[in-house]
Scaffold this motif. Structure first.
Motif, PDB file in Angstrom:
ATOM      1  N   GLY A 429     -10.405  28.861   3.323  1.00 35.52           N
ATOM      2  CA  GLY A 429      -9.836  27.558   3.667  1.00 35.52           C
ATOM      3  C   GLY A 429      -9.829  26.570   2.521  1.00 35.52           C
ATOM      4  O   GLY A 429      -8.805  25.955   2.214  1.00 35.52           O
ATOM      5  N   HIS A 430     -10.974  26.391   1.865  1.00 36.37           N
ATOM      6  CA  HIS A 430     -11.034  25.383   0.796  1.00 36.37           C
ATOM      7  C   HIS A 430     -10.241  25.835  -0.427  1.00 36.37           C
ATOM      8  O   HIS A 430      -9.739  25.000  -1.192  1.00 36.37           O
ATOM      9  CB  HIS A 430     -12.485  25.066   0.432  1.00 36.37           C
ATOM     10  CG  HIS A 430     -13.180  26.090  -0.394  1.00 36.37           C
ATOM     11  ND1 HIS A 430     -13.704  27.244   0.127  1.00 36.37           N
ATOM     12  CD2 HIS A 430     -13.433  26.145  -1.729  1.00 36.37           C
ATOM     13  CE1 HIS A 430     -14.253  27.955  -0.839  1.00 36.37           C
ATOM     14  NE2 HIS A 430     -14.107  27.321  -1.987  1.00 36.37           N
ATOM     15  N   LYS A 431     -10.097  27.146  -0.615  1.00 36.57           N
ATOM     16  CA  LYS A 431      -9.311  27.650  -1.753  1.00 36.57           C
ATOM     17  C   LYS A 431      -7.816  27.449  -1.501  1.00 36.57           C
ATOM     18  O   LYS A 431      -7.068  27.060  -2.402  1.00 36.57           O
ATOM     19  CB  LYS A 431      -9.617  29.128  -1.974  1.00 36.57           C
ATOM     20  CG  LYS A 431     -11.068  29.410  -2.330  1.00 36.57           C
ATOM     21  CD  LYS A 431     -11.359  30.903  -2.382  1.00 36.57           C
ATOM     22  CE  LYS A 431     -12.835  31.177  -2.608  1.00 36.57           C
ATOM     23  NZ  LYS A 431     -13.151  32.614  -2.555  1.00 36.57           N
ATOM     24  N   GLN A 432      -7.372  27.722  -0.280  1.00 37.70           N
ATOM     25  CA  GLN A 432      -5.975  27.479   0.069  1.00 37.70           C
ATOM     26  C   GLN A 432      -5.646  25.999  -0.091  1.00 37.70           C
ATOM     27  O   GLN A 432      -4.600  25.634  -0.653  1.00 37.70           O
ATOM     28  CB  GLN A 432      -5.712  27.927   1.512  1.00 37.70           C
ATOM     29  CG  GLN A 432      -5.794  29.429   1.734  1.00 37.70           C
ATOM     30  CD  GLN A 432      -5.775  29.802   3.206  1.00 37.70           C
ATOM     31  OE1 GLN A 432      -5.622  28.953   4.078  1.00 37.70           O
ATOM     32  NE2 GLN A 432      -5.958  31.086   3.494  1.00 37.70           N
ATOM     33  N   HIS A 433      -6.551  25.146   0.391  1.00 38.88           N
ATOM     34  CA  HIS A 433      -6.322  23.702   0.342  1.00 38.88           C
ATOM     35  C   HIS A 433      -6.140  23.215  -1.096  1.00 38.88           C
ATOM     36  O   HIS A 433      -5.246  22.416  -1.398  1.00 38.88           O
ATOM     37  CB  HIS A 433      -7.502  22.998   1.005  1.00 38.88           C
ATOM     38  CG  HIS A 433      -7.226  21.581   1.391  1.00 38.88           C
ATOM     39  ND1 HIS A 433      -8.227  20.696   1.727  1.00 38.88           N
ATOM     40  CD2 HIS A 433      -6.074  20.882   1.488  1.00 38.88           C
ATOM     41  CE1 HIS A 433      -7.703  19.528   2.020  1.00 38.88           C
ATOM     42  NE2 HIS A 433      -6.393  19.604   1.869  1.00 38.88           N
ATOM     43  N   MET A 434      -6.983  23.700  -1.999  1.00 41.19           N
ATOM     44  CA  MET A 434      -6.858  23.308  -3.402  1.00 41.19           C
ATOM     45  C   MET A 434      -5.532  23.785  -3.989  1.00 41.19           C
ATOM     46  O   MET A 434      -4.846  23.042  -4.693  1.00 41.19           O
ATOM     47  CB  MET A 434      -8.027  23.864  -4.216  1.00 41.19           C
ATOM     48  CG  MET A 434      -8.070  23.383  -5.667  1.00 41.19           C
ATOM     49  SD  MET A 434      -6.951  24.252  -6.795  1.00 41.19           S
ATOM     50  CE  MET A 434      -7.774  25.836  -6.921  1.00 41.19           C
ATOM     51  N   ASN A 435      -5.146  25.014  -3.685  1.00 41.23           N
ATOM     52  CA  ASN A 435      -3.904  25.546  -4.236  1.00 41.23           C
ATOM     53  C   ASN A 435      -2.679  24.786  -3.742  1.00 41.23           C
ATOM     54  O   ASN A 435      -1.703  24.621  -4.477  1.00 41.23           O
ATOM     55  CB  ASN A 435      -3.783  27.036  -3.916  1.00 41.23           C
ATOM     56  CG  ASN A 435      -4.496  27.901  -4.934  1.00 41.23           C
ATOM     57  OD1 ASN A 435      -4.011  28.146  -6.025  1.00 41.23           O
ATOM     58  ND2 ASN A 435      -5.704  28.346  -4.587  1.00 41.23           N
TER      59      ASN A 435
END
Length: 532
Positions: A429-435
């Motif tokens: 989740g947090h990786k998708q959000h950053m991308n």
């Protein structure tokens, strides 16, 4: 056997969509992910059965890609999976109806139009907005493929993905025709449509440049557990100590802006915006700012205002009308100069449409803070005394491309994203959000400054390149010389042109099919009426 094959294909489409999604290395699978479902549609006659099979695809995609919502709220995750999967089926149902009425070519065009119309609606503030799975987002960790998002936004990516899927499926279907009817044209067109945008992006990328500014910005990642934060009364002192200590480690004489994450300033009873300087709990903050009079602080704050009159968002407490906000503020040694109240609220946590108010007690936190927030409708640019004009994005707001572009249209020269992704724990989740933030940089050709409580904090240049990302579960402070931007891309100036064109096309398809249905009903009525 035929039934099990259809189920397998429907499930396979969902798995391909998941396998292509950030941060997977198999992004190219997005260009073939819908082919199994298109094959199912070509074989299943019943609209009801096809709707059910489509639901299997969409449910698989939703659960496999956004399962991490469950870590924050079981009921919130379950409702998101069920409702979003259901809504995603309607463009496909419309496609099947149009294809039956008007033929294959019109049907496939209708699929693209209906899907993009659905995505556009999901990007609006209608109460259950959840555009996390907008197809164009699938390319977020491949910024070198989509430099042309500065013209189209993510809708250009959705259009590209759907078009390639349709042409490659047409070629696959063509392979089963008699030899004299076979043609390589769909394959050649599919390859051409796939390659041309990549070449355009490559040519656009030739001019990539990294240019520093004269002053620097400091981003703080305090790594405060959000669950402990909201459960621990009186924890503001320890939070401020950590935020200030990390800031002091990075600040120098050229620092003009410090950025703290979402709800960095938090107390269980919220903080009065009209009395920040009088609030004794914030004493260390004012001491810190007076020690550095040359800089501004952009921070998240859980706040409230006392109002003279009742509003649709206000609550009456002890005879007073109070609005509560998930806010951000620009503060310096002279006081608080500007506030922004989060506008795109998280469904189920911070907002529910009127028709679901009866279940509001069922929802808990998933990605936000507490329920019952008011919001603002204006895209207010927050100005600092050092020349930065901030486009503020709190958490989930950063996934809305056209929404964020309006700040830049209104004069913002930098995008500041503050978020607290700790609710989801160490998941995709947090990786998708950053991308997804990389796409905002490309769409607006504006620097993005991202402060995430538990990670990933980073700088993102106007070409989507991530600079100095800080890993999950680490306290850190980073700084960079960041230039302000005065660029107004086509997407900033004109907005989401492609989606609006698809809305018009969708309306035409619906009207055309409705006209055919009325005409057939009229003919059938005349044929069945008794002759005199």
């Amino acid at each position: 056997m035929k039934r099990s094959k259809n189920l397998l294909f429907a499930f396979g489409s969902g798995l391909l969509l998941w396998a292509a999604w950030p941060v997977s290395p198999f992004t190219f699978l997005i260009f073939v992910a819908f082919i199994p479902l298109l094959w199912v549609e070509s074989k299943v006659v019943s609209k009801r059965k096809f709707f059910g099979l489509t639901y299997i695809t969409m449910f698989t995609w939703n659960v496999a890609t956004t399962w991490w919502i469950w870590n924050a709220s079981e009921i919130g995750a379950l409702m998101a999976f069920l409702a979003n999967s259901f809504l995603m089926c309607f463009p496909w149902l419309g496609f099947k109806i149009v294809r039956k009425q008007l033929g294959e070519n019109s049907g496939y065009l209708a699929l693209i139009a209906f899907w993009m119309c659905f995505e556009f609606i999901h990007l609006q503030d209608w109460g259950l907005s959840w555009p996390w799975l907008t197809l164009g987002n699938a390319l977020a960790n491949r910024p070198h493929w989509v430099q042309w998002y500065e013209y189209t936004g993510t809708s250009g990516g959705s259009f590209w993905i759907l078009l390639v899927n349709v042409f490659l499926f047409a070629y696959l279907k063509n392979r089963f025709k008699p030899p004299e009817e076979k043609t390589p044209r769909p394959l050649l067109l599919g390859i051409l449509i796939l390659i041309v945008p990549l070449l355009i992006s490559l040519l656009d990328g030739i001019h990539l440049r990294k240019r520093g500014g004269q002053s620097n910005i400091v981003i703080v990642q305090p790594n405060i557990d959000p669950y402990e934060k909201v459960d621990e009364a009186g924890s503001l002192d320890s939070q401020l100590f950590k935020l200030i200590s990390l800031s002091e480690q990075a600040i120098d004489s050229n620092t003009s802006l410090v950025v703290w994450p979402e709800t960095a300033l938090y107390t269980p009873s919220s903080i009065n915006e009209g009395a920040l300087e009088e609030n004794s709990l914030l004493g260390p903050l004012w001491t810190f700012l007076k020690r550095h009079p040359h800089l501004s602080l952009f921070t998240g704050i859980e706040s409230f205002r006392q109002l003279d009159n009742k509003t649709k968002y206000s609550r009456e407490i002890n005879g007073m009308n109070i609005e509560f906000y998930n806010s951000s503020a620009v503060i310096d040694s002279g006081g608080a100069h500007a506030f922004y109240h989060k506008s795109m609220l998280v469904p189920g946590v911070e907002t529910l449409p009127w028709f679901l108010k009866f279940i509001d007690q069922l929802f808990a936190k998933f990605g936000g803070t507490t329920a019952g927030y008011a919001k603002q409708s204006e895209r207010t640019v927050l100005e600092t005394k050092t020349g930065y004009k901030i486009a503020p994005a709190i958490c989930y707001e950063s996934i809305y491309g056209e929404f964020m572009s309006r700040y830049v249209r209104n004069g913002a020269n930098i995008i500041c994203i503050i978020t607290n992704d700790g609710w989801w724990k160490n998941t995709p989740g947090h990786k998708q959000h950053m991308n997804y933030a990389r796409l905002r940089a490309i769409e607006t050709r504006t620097w993005v400054v991202r402060s995430a409580n538990t990670g990933i904090s980073c700088f993102i240049d106007p070409y989507g390149r991530v600079i100095d990302p800080q890993p999950w579960d680490k306290a850190a402070a980073i700084k960079l010389n960041v230039p302000s931007s005065n660029t107004k891309t086509l997407f900033v100036r004109e907005g989401d042109i492609i989606s609006r064109a698809m809305i018009v096309l969708s309306v035409l398809f619906i009207a055309w099919n409705l006209g055919i249905w009325i005409k057939r009903k009229s003919i059938a009525k005349k044929m069945n009426s008794p002759k005199v």
